[in-house]
Structure formats: structure tokens, C-alpha cells
Design an enzyme around this catalytic site. Structure first.
Site, PDB file in Angstrom:
ATOM      1  CG  ASP A 347      -1.963   1.054   1.203  1.00 58.69           C
ATOM      2  OD1 ASP A 347      -2.373   1.419   0.093  1.00 58.69           O
ATOM      3  OD2 ASP A 347      -2.386   1.509   2.272  1.00 58.69           O
ATOM      4  CG  ASP A 671      -2.284   1.505   6.544  1.00 57.37           C
ATOM      5  OD1 ASP A 671      -3.079   1.193   5.636  1.00 57.37           O
ATOM      6  OD2 ASP A 671      -1.788   2.628   6.657  1.00 57.37           O
ATOM      7  CG  ASP A 675      -4.567  -2.558   3.045  1.00 54.93           C
ATOM      8  OD1 ASP A 675      -4.800  -2.410   1.832  1.00 54.93           O
ATOM      9  OD2 ASP A 675      -4.071  -1.674   3.754  1.00 54.93           O
TER      10      ASP A 675
END
Length: 947
Positions: A347, A671, A675
Site C-alpha cells: 500500500d 494498514d 487491506d
């Protein structure tokens, strides 16, 4: 109009006008639902809660530790051994059965303790839900438990509220929500009530608010369109439930080795038992049981009893070392997976970047100023840029001191940005944070870096009015008195550059203001596009003087946002972490491909990826683009595209699965809530420990304590070292076990040739089952564990990940294992022969003496082999003393062997006799042959490799 049901259409509400949505859900914007109507809907749709899975009892988690193939084989061996002891009663206790089961139990306890935290992703999601909701029912506003919300309820949202359910906005007063946890968007999202004509991803549904996100600014009201498992958060919880736990390569390989050993054990045992019964003409119940004892002995010899415990212990030690490097492992076998990862899917927000907006550039009439520093600390160099070409690249690396008109313009522009602002910059325990909008916080930090102090600004400019930001106007204005010019009021405005420019008639140039010409307007807009092309989020700032007695001063409204003086453009970004670029380069050097998967804008993602060196071709694939691709087309796309933007949780899952179908071993970092499914699906999920949410941490195999991408690379290096060490002790343990199996097999088969006979028994074993168990557990265990902490290879991060499909044990390893096993068996049988009367080499000892000699010889073989096992091709004398634990383990094993030879009660338990000095010298001399022969084989291998 027939009301829609929750199951039919909770998500397309963003495409419909407010009145249609209200009608569809049969509710009223002012009065909401009646209590009776809400109660009926609650019975129909259920409580606004995520479905909970019944937790697995602790005893079932413990029993799951016994599902390994090797462990099952050991349990079978335990049962057979205990059964034979019960039948024969040849000892006070079933020592073999107790010892084997003790090892199995120890391994299970270690595994249970290390993995005791069961999967709690859905529980963590539930904790994010709002405890209460402000709702309108029967025309009155009241607070109710969020679990009692139903579709059609009208909810009221204020700053700081956690959104209790998915809702379509029917009113927005500059409402902004933080959706990073769901969409990956790094900035708060402004909300409005306008319908969206085309299909949009979650991040672009500006008229929707989502369960589990938080309101950061403004107010709003919405009609609930989805509750419980039908919300976007519920969909993620559902995906987590449906996502099976992935088996790591190490687990697969150990299962394969276990099955292979099982087949070997059964085949050898069947062949040996059948051969003995036929050749030796064994008859009678007692004699057949003697032969069955041989089967148990072969099983004990073939199965490396210490392997499961050593694997668990080595992984646990590796976990401790990784914790010192800020990588906390939740799932033991995942340690090895890190070392074989070929892709890190990361990410952007909070992982590759700091999730802290930072002003990078201020452009005024007299030039462009760059602002250094990271995060919210008001520290950084402010310098004038000498020049840039039309693409935004520096044409001259030299910079100049800021003075004259540019200094004046810079201070005026940042003063406007600082005053037209509601954020607060704070320092706690040496760490700077922003309370409020991150964008506004970045503007305050930039003003401090330029030397504008809060005390001076507060003393000069007192706020007397404000026009809040709205998504329609895209502007914010504040009205101030000026202590230096008390006859005037000052209007400070910031907002979208194109809209703000339309309200400006003049421009600040030094101390003066000049008319804003058409050409100059075009030039400013071109500069704005240039900043956007650098992935900078842009804001325009402007001001005007207003006479204190002007009509507009009495009532602050949009009339003051006219005839403004344009002060400049401000460009900001969530910058990459300083260490992330180096970490990306190290990953690439190690043959690992980093890719970026983010919910942010494609332009921003592309620029950040280019700055980090992730993507060289500047190709980016958006979430809407992914939806248009078939699985086959996506499989091809992921081979070429390294940047993915504006993606939803479903898109992340598809990307990870496409990479895996292409043969990649994927490490996924993240995070946020969005996700979690991909983290669970990936071969190894890596969550952020500081900014990461509980959901992502619980779904992940590993958590980064410092949220540092560089720690991932350090963890990969540690994972490779651990995997290399696993190979070392597998090479060692299996070599020893092959030697034991061949010794037992040929010892029985060639019993007449080597003089191994006893009149009272149909079969005499070269080694007893208890002696084999002692070798596998006591003398082999400590050296194998010491190999597990062997120092890492200095070249580990300069090698490519091991090829997909390559087992933990390669063909070259098997060749070395078998060759060492043959040497061990041949040497042990020669010593056995030389210790017995008759045979090829005449001896004079008893069977018990000969078995003790063979027992000691094969132990010494193992101790010499441990140094060979450190590499398939490198000499054992390279780094011979680099592992002090290995030497300590060898010494411990030697002392244990001396004890079993001389301590009386151990002599009785293991059927040994005392040996003389010449006996020890013979065992040592013969056993050392494995070291010299292996050195010769490695030398030949190295010569062939060079050729």
C-alpha cells in the site's frame, strides 16, 4: 414507488437523487422512521452487527498441532512401541514410547504458545463499529445503540463521530470523512449530496458515508442504506470469512517430506519383515513379534523425531531476532515464506509514504520556492529554485537566497494559508502532530518553516468571521482585523486554484498589487497543471482589504469572496519515506519485485512510484480498469504493471490472486480495513503496527512495529537466513537418519556376513530402538538447533529468491544426504563387524559390546556430519568457528554420549557397556571419514561449477 430491500439495492443509491432514495426506503428526511416501523425493519434485516464466527475452543487449537504428517507418524510409533512393551514387559517403563511422546508433546506446546492468538479479524472489525448513533425517529433526534439502526433511518453526523452504517447523504454542511481505512485515500474526503451519473469506486462516491469511517469536519445527515453484513465493512468481513488460510511453502515441503519418509518407512519395514520371515523361516507368535520390533526400530531410525521440534524452535528463535528488527511474526511458518517472496505488494499511504501531508512548493509572481523537511515537524530548508523547464524538472541545481519581492510574496501567501485555517499544530513527547485536517496542518508547518510565528500572527490578525469550506464553492474564507492597519479588515481565502482565480482581479507582486491579465491567468493555470503533474495537491491563496465600515463587514457571506488579490499557489504531497527508496532498491537487488496498490489518485500513485523506483514504464491500472479485465487478461497485466490506483478491496484480492496464479510468492503490506482480505490471501500478510488497524494486524502473518518499509526488507533478509538454516539442519538430520536406516537395513540383511547372530533370537538388530531414539533426540537435537542459528550469509540479499516449485530439499541436497548416509552406514557396520567374532573382520566382543561400538560410531558420524551440513558446496572449514553455539552443542552431545556409556542406570536403559580408550579412538577415526570424503565431493562440485 415500491420500496427496495436491503438485499436488492443498498449500493447504487449514490447514482440516484436524494428524493428517489428517500422514497425507495420509504422514509422522511425530517421525521425519519416511526418506532414501530424501525422495530419491524430490525426484525426483518437483523441487528446492525457483523456476523460473528463461533470461536474455536482452546483444546481444538491444541489438537490442531498434531495434524502434521511427521507428528502423526510419531504418534503411531509411540502406540506400537507402547503396545510391544505391554506385551513383553522387558523394562520397568516403556522408555521408547515415553521419549517419543514427550517430543511430540513438547512440539505441540511450543506451536500452541506461538500461535495461540487465533484469527480475530472479524472481532476487530466489530470493535471499529460505532457504539451509538444519532438518529431521527418520530421527528425527534435521539441517541440509540448503533446495533439498532435499520435501513431507512435518518442519521446525523458531526465531527469526531464514527459512521455507524452505510448511508446516502441527504444534507452536507462541509462534511469531510477520513476513509483511509476503507479506501486507502490519504486525505479526508469532502462530501456532497449530488447524484453520480456513472459507476464509481468507493473512493469516488462523494455522496456516501461508510460504516467504520470517521467524520473529521462539518456536519451531515444521511439515510441508512445498508447495515450489518450488507455494509462495505460487512463485505470485507465476509471476504475474510471466505478466504482460506494459505499453506506456506515450508509447511507444504515438510508435509511432502513427511509423506515421503512415511512411504519409505512402510516400504522398508514391509520388505524387511517379509524377507526375514521367508528367509529365516520365522514361525511362532513370539518370533513374529520380534520381527515387528524390527519394524518399530526401522520406523524410529527413518523418522527424524526431533525434526518438528527443531523446526518450531528454530522458527521461534528467528522470530525473536526479527522482533529486534521491528518485525513481529504471528504465524511461525510465515518466517520462511518471507525468504522466498518474489513480490512485495505494498500500500502507498502510511507504508511507502508517511501519511503526513507536507508542503513542497510555493509559487508566486516572482518565482518558485521549495520547502524541505518531513512530516509535521516545523523544520526544513526554504530555498528559491533557480529554474525549471516546462516539464517541471530543475534546469539548474543552484538555488538562491530568498529576498526582495519573492520573500514578501512568500510570507503573504503563507500568512493567508496559516490564518484561513482551523488546524492546530501540537508537540507531545518530542513528536509533532496535527489536530484537524492534515492539509491545513501542512500549511501551518510550512508557515513556521518560513519563519512566521504563531504568536506574531495571532497578535496581528484576530479572526472576526468565517465562511466554512463547502464542496460546492471549494473555498474557505476568514475575516480578520489588522493591528497594523486598524482602519481595514482583511479577507483571507484559500481553495481550488481554478475557482479561486475566477474571483481574483489583481495579483501580488512584491509590495504592490497588479492587474491580473488574461495571459497571466493562463500562465498560473499552466503552473497549477505542472504542480499536479508532480503529484502535488494544489491550493490557491488570495486576500483583499475591506474597509471596516463596508456593508459586507457587518455580515460575513460570499460577497467578500470577490475582487481578491491572488497571492500564490501552494503544492503539497504525502511524501515517500526517506528510507523507502533504498529499501525498494535492496528488494530489487534481491530479485523481489515491489508493486504499489493504493486507493489514491493514479497521478499521485505514478509519481510516488517513480520517485521510489518502483515503476519505470509509468503504467498504472485503476480499479475501474481492473473491473473490465477478465482473469486471463489480468494475469497478463500484472506481469507488466507495477502501480495500481483507486482500487477497492475486491480489486486487491484479484491482483494478489493473479500474481499467485503467475507463480509469484506474494508478500502483501497494508494498514487499513480494506487491506485485510488481501493480507489474508497473500502468501504472507504484513500489517503496519503503528498506523495499522486491528483488523489488518489480525489478518496478517507479520506486523511491522515501526511501519517502515525498510523493515520489510530486513525481515526478508532474516527470512532467507532462517530458510538457509532450515536447509542446513534438514540436511544434517536426514543424513543421520538415512545412515541409521541403511545401518539397520543392511545390518539385518547381512547379519550372517558380519557375524551378527544370537541363538536365542530370530533377529538381532545392529542398533536398538532406544539407542536410535537417543541419537535422534539427544545427540542430534542440540547440533540441529545450533545450525538453526548459524550466522547469515553475507550474500543473501544479492541472490534471487529460490525458484517457484523448488523444494526445501533440492536434488543436489538429496545427493549429498544419501552419499553421507551410505558412508555412515558402511563405517558403522564395519565397526560392528570388527567388534564381533566371525564376519569379514575378526573380533571378540559380545553382541552388547558390538552394539555399543556401533551406537557410538554412528553418534560420532553425526557430530562430524554437522559441520558438513552447513553447505552443499562450501568447505566445512570456511567459518569453522563462526558459530559458537554449534561447538557448544557438539560438546554437549559428546558429554551425553559419554554419560550413556558409563552411567549405570543409563547403561541399563540403553543396553550399553563401558568402552576403553582404543574403542573411542577407533570410533572417532572411522567416523571422521565422512568429513574428508564430503570435503572431496564438495571440491569436485566447486571445480565443476567453475568450469
Amino acid at each position: 414507488m415500491t420500496p427496495v430491500t436491503l438485499q436488492q439495492d443498498p449500493v447504487t443509491s449514490y447514482r440516484r437523487p436524494v428524493d428517489e432514495v428517500l422514497a425507495a426506503f420509504d422514509t422522511d428526511a425530517q421525521h425519519g422512521l416511526s418506532e414501530d416501523g424501525a422495530r419491524a425493519r430490525l426484525e426483518k434485516y437483523g441487528r446492525n452487527e457483523l456476523a460473528a464466527k463461533k470461536p474455536l475452543p482452546g483444546w481444538r487449537k491444541f489438537l490442531a498441532q498434531f495434524q502434521n504428517v511427521l507428528v502423526i507418524m510419531l504418534l503411531v510409533a509411540t502406540a506400537i512401541s507402547a503396545g510391544l512393551w505391554w506385551y513383553e514387559r522387558d523394562a520397568a517403563l516403556p522408555y521408547e514410547a515415553i521419549a517419543i511422546f514427550a517430543v511430540v508433546l513438547l512440539n505441540a506446546i511450543m506451536g500452541y504458545i506461538q500461535e495461540a492468538r487465533a484469527e480475530e479479524a472479524v472481532a476487530a472489525l466489530r470493535q471499529m463499529s460505532a457504539a451509538h448513533a444519532s438518529v431521527i425517529r418520530n421527528g425527534a433526534r435521539r441517541s440509540i445503540p448503533a446495533a439498532e439502526l435499520v435501513p431507512g433511518d435518518i442519521i446525523h453526523i458531526e465531527p469526531g463521530d464514527t459512521i455507524p452504517a452505510d448511508a446516502r447523504l441527504i444534507h452536507s454542511a462541509t462534511l469531510q470523512t477520513a476513509e483511509a481505512a476503507l479506501t486507502g485515500e490519504s486525505l479526508p474526503v469532502s462530501k456532497d449530496t449530488l447524484p453520480i451519473a456513472e459507476e464509481a469506486t468507493l473512493g469516488d462516491r462523494h455522496n456516501m458515508i461508510f460504516s467504520g469511517t470517521a467524520a473529521t469536519f462539518g456536519q451531515g445527515r444521511g439515510v441508512v442504506v445498508a447495515t450489518g453484513m450488507q455494509t462495505q465493512m460487512g463485505h470485507i468481513a465476509g471476504m475474510l470469512e471466505e478466504t482460506p488460510a494459505e499453506t506456506t511453502p515450508l509447511q507444504k515441503e515438510l508435509a511432502r517430506v513427511g509423506k515421503l519418509l512415511g512411504i519409505i518407512v512402510i516400504a522398508i519395514a514391509v520388505v524387511m519383515i517379509a524377507t526375514i520371515i521367508l528367509v529365516e523361516h520365522v514361525t511362532g507368535f513370539a518370533a513374529i513379534f520380534d520381527v515387528l520390533i524390527l519394524g518399530v526400530a526401522l520406523a524410529v531410525a527413518a523418522i527424524p523425531e526431533g525434526l518438528p521440534a527443531v523446526v518450531t524452535a528454530v522458527l521461534s528463535l528467528g522470530v525473536q531476532r526479527m522482533a529486534h528488527r521491528n518485525a513481529i511474526v504471528r504465524n511461525l511458518p510465515a518466517v520462511e515464506t518471507l525468504g522466498s517472496a518474489t513480490v512485495i505488494a505494498s500500500d502507498k499511504t502510511g507504508t511507502l509514504t508517511k501519511n503526513e501531508m507536507t508542503v513542497r512548493a510555493v509559487v508566486t509572481a516572482s518565482g518558485r520556492v521549495s520547502i524541505g523537511g518531513e512530516g509535521y515537524a516545523p523544520e526544513g530548508e526554504v530555498r528559491r529554485e533557480a529554474g525549471r523547464n516546462k516539464d517541471g524538472a530543475m534546469t539548474d541545481n543552484e538555488t538562491a537566497i530568498i529576498a526582495g519581492p519573492l520573500r514578501i510574496e512568500l510570507e503573504r501567501a503563507l500568512a493567508v494559508a496559516d490564518r484561513a485555517n482551523n488546524a492546530v499544530l501540537q508537540k507531545h513527547d518530542g513528536h509533532w502532530t496535527v489536530q484537524g485536517d492534515p492539509t491545513e496542518g501542512a500549511l501551518i508547518v510550512a508557515a513556521r518553516k518560513a519563519g512566521l510565528e504563531a504568536e506574531a500572527l495571532n497578535a496581528r490578525f484576530e479572526r472576526v468571521g468565517e465562511i466554512p469550506f463547502s464542496s460546492e464553492r471549494k473555498l474557505m474564507t476568514t475575516l480578520h482585523t489588522d493591528a497594523h492597519k486598524q482602519e481595514h479588515l482583511l479577507v483571507f481565502t484559500k481553495g481550488a486554484p481554478d475557482l479561486l482565480l475566477g474571483r481574483c482581479t489583481r495579483e501580488l507582486v512584491g509590495e504592490e498589487t497588479k492587474p491580473l491579465t488574461a495571459d497571466r491567468r493562463v500562465e498560473i493555470l499552466q503552473t497549477n497543471e505542472q504542480l499536479a503533474g508532480e503529484a502535488l495537491r494544489t491550493l490557491g491563496v488570495a486576500f483583499r482589504y475591506l474597509p471596516a465600515d463596508a456593508p459586507e463587514a457587518d455580515e460575513v457571506d460570499e460577497r467578500v469572496e470577490q475582487d481578491l488579490v491572488f497571492a500564490g499557489l501552494i503544492g503539497m504531497i504525502d511524501p515517500p519515506r526517506a528510507e523507502a527508496r533504498e529499501a525498494v532498491a535492496r528488494a530489487q537487488m534481491a530479485g523481489i519485485r515491489p508493486i504499489m496498490i493504493t486507493g489514491d489518485h493514479p497521478v499521485t500513485a505514478t509519481v510516488i512510484a517513480a520517485q521510489l523506483g518502483i515503476s519505470g514504464n509509468k503504467r498504472v491500472l485503476s480499479g475501474t480498469g481492473i473491473e473490465k479485465l477478465s482473469d486471463e487478461a489480468l494475469d497478463q497485466a500484472v506481469k507488466e504493471v507495477s502501480v495500481y490506483a483507486r482500487v477497492n478491496p475486491e480489486h486487491k484480492l484479484r491482483i494478489v490472486k493473479a500474481l499467485q496464479r503467475g507463480g509469484a510468492i506474494v508478500a502483501m503490506t497494508g494498514d487499513g480495513v480494506n487491506d485485510a482480505p488481501a493480507l489474508k490471501t497473500a502468501d504472507i500478510g504484513i500489517a503496519m503496527g503503528v498506523t495499522g488497524m486491528d483488523v489488518s494486524k489480525e489478518a496478517a502473518d507479520m506486523v511491522l512495529a515501526d511501519d517502515n518499509f525498510a523493515s520489510i526488507v530486513a525481515a526478508v533478509e532474516e527470512g532467507r537466513s532462517i530458510f538457509s538454516n532450515i536447509r542446513k539442519f534438514l540436511r544434517y538430520l536426514l543424513s543421520s537418519n538415512i545412515g541409521e536406516v541403511l545401518t539397520m537395513f543392511f545390518g539385518v540383511l547381512l547379519a550372517d556376513t558380519i557375524g551378527l547372530k544370537a541363538e536365542e533370537q530370530a533377529v538381532v538388530l545392529p542398533l536398538l530402538a532406544t539407542q536410535l531414539l537417543w541419537i535422534n533426540l539427544a545427540t542430534d537435537g542440540a547440533p540441529a538447533l545450533a545450525l538453526g542459528v548459524d550466522p547469515p550469509d553475507a550474500q543473501a540479499m544479492r541472490k534471487a529468491p529460490r525458484p517457484q516449485g523448488e523444494g526445501v530439499i533440492t536434488h543436489q541436497m538429496w545427493s549429498g544426504i544419501v552419499s553421507v548416509g551410505v558412508v555412515m552406514a558402511a563405517g558403522t557396520l564395519l565397526v560392528l563387524d570388527a567388534s564381533l567374532p566371525g564376519g569379514l573382520i575378526e573380533g571378540s566382543g559380545s553382541v552388547r559390546y558390538a552394539q555399543t561400538m556401533a551406537f557410538t560410531t554412528i553418534v560420532f558420524f553425526s557430530l562430524f556430519t554437522v559441520f558438513n551440513a552447513r553447505s552443499d558446496d562450501q568447505s566445512a572449514f570456511v567459518g569453522l568457528f563462526s558459530n559458537k553455539w554449534l561447538w557448544g552443542a557438539v560438546l554437549l552431545a559428546l558429554l551425553l554420549q559419554i554419560a550413556v556409556i558409563y552411567v549405570p542406570f543409563l547403561q541399563q536403559a540403553f543396553s550399553t557397556v563401558s568402552l576403553g580408550l582404543e574403542d573411542w579412538l577407533l570410533c572417532t577415526l572411522v567416523a571422521s571419514s565422512v568429513l574428508w570424503l564430503s570435503e572431496l565431493r564438495k571440491l569436485i562440485t566447486r571445480i565443476k561449477s567453475r568450469d
